[in-house]
Design a protein around this motif. Sequence first.
Motif, mmCIF file in Angstrom:
data_model
loop_
_atom_site.group_PDB
_atom_site.id
_atom_site.type_symbol
_atom_site.label_atom_id
_atom_site.label_comp_id
_atom_site.label_asym_id
_atom_site.label_seq_id
_atom_site.Cartn_x
_atom_site.Cartn_y
_atom_site.Cartn_z
ATOM 1 N N LYS A 40 0.911 -1.209 0.088
ATOM 2 C CA LYS A 40 0.008 0.107 -0.110
ATOM 3 C C LYS A 40 0.831 1.169 0.148
ATOM 4 N N ALA A 41 2.057 1.331 0.491
ATOM 5 C CA ALA A 41 2.771 2.206 0.849
ATOM 6 C C ALA A 41 4.283 1.636 1.090
ATOM 7 N N VAL A 42 5.354 2.527 0.541
ATOM 8 C CA VAL A 42 6.624 2.252 0.773
ATOM 9 C C VAL A 42 7.344 3.643 0.971
ATOM 10 N N PHE A 43 8.168 3.469 2.119
ATOM 11 C CA PHE A 43 8.904 4.907 2.459
ATOM 12 C C PHE A 43 10.330 4.593 2.773
ATOM 13 N N LEU A 44 11.435 5.353 2.320
ATOM 14 C CA LEU A 44 12.693 5.135 2.762
ATOM 15 C C LEU A 44 12.545 6.148 3.955
ATOM 16 N N THR A 45 13.180 5.743 4.987
ATOM 17 C CA THR A 45 13.013 6.618 6.083
ATOM 18 C C THR A 45 14.640 7.022 6.828
ATOM 19 N N MET A 46 14.679 7.720 7.654
ATOM 20 C CA MET A 46 15.835 8.137 8.352
ATOM 21 C C MET A 46 15.627 7.817 9.840
ATOM 22 N N GLY A 47 16.510 7.313 10.726
ATOM 23 C CA GLY A 47 16.275 7.096 12.128
ATOM 24 C C GLY A 47 16.666 5.486 12.292
ATOM 25 N N ASP A 48 15.705 4.807 13.242
ATOM 26 C CA ASP A 48 16.040 3.600 13.479
ATOM 27 C C ASP A 48 15.811 2.279 12.325
ATOM 28 N N TYR A 49 15.068 2.772 11.443
ATOM 29 C CA TYR A 49 14.663 1.808 10.089
ATOM 30 C C TYR A 49 15.114 2.625 9.074
ATOM 31 N N ASP A 50 15.477 1.731 7.904
ATOM 32 C CA ASP A 50 15.865 2.261 6.644
ATOM 33 C C ASP A 50 14.709 2.571 5.903
ATOM 34 N N MET A 51 13.696 1.514 6.037
ATOM 35 C CA MET A 51 12.303 1.507 5.023
ATOM 36 C C MET A 51 11.188 1.300 6.181
ATOM 37 N N VAL A 52 10.167 1.809 5.626
ATOM 38 C CA VAL A 52 8.785 1.157 6.168
ATOM 39 C C VAL A 52 7.762 0.925 5.252
ATOM 40 N N ILE A 53 7.213 -0.170 5.139
ATOM 41 C CA ILE A 53 6.290 -0.659 4.035
ATOM 42 C C ILE A 53 5.061 -0.943 4.744
ATOM 43 N N VAL A 54 3.947 -0.665 4.114
ATOM 44 C CA VAL A 54 2.696 -0.735 4.513
ATOM 45 C C VAL A 54 2.062 -1.753 3.555
ATOM 46 N N CYS A 55 1.731 -2.740 4.089
ATOM 47 C CA CYS A 55 1.017 -3.985 2.913
ATOM 48 C C CYS A 55 -0.200 -4.333 3.754
ATOM 49 N N GLU A 56 -0.615 -5.365 2.795
ATOM 50 C CA GLU A 56 -2.078 -5.982 3.143
ATOM 51 C C GLU A 56 -1.662 -7.469 2.726
ATOM 52 N N ALA A 57 -2.196 -8.451 3.697
ATOM 53 C CA ALA A 57 -2.134 -9.750 3.306
ATOM 54 C C ALA A 57 -3.520 -10.370 3.817
#
Length: 97
Positions: A40-57
């Motif tokens: 649903k969404a993919v983000f390159l992030t700064m901080g503790d995580y490199d990426m955040v992905i929102v998905c559905e299954a």
Amino acid sequence: MTTYVLLVNWTEKGIQQVKESPRRLDAARKALKDMGGDFKAVFLTMGDYDMVIVCEAPDDAVAARFVLQLGMLGNVRTRTLKAFPEAAYREIIASLG
């Protein structure tokens, strides 16, 4: 469909080949789609995580299989959060009595 938030970090192998990351992301998206899910969404992030992905299954088993398959490739490590939409949140809180 159930929503999941994937908190993603590149492994040493993954960061060494970071230029291949968009291709790997496309392959991951296709793998989840083949399992009946969707990004649903993919983000390159700064901080503790490199990426955040929102998905559905379709269910927890599919989500687990998906993140385990990602991990087996050796490029990322994930932390998976099961996300409840606002309506479910309100229902859960209301059920507390």
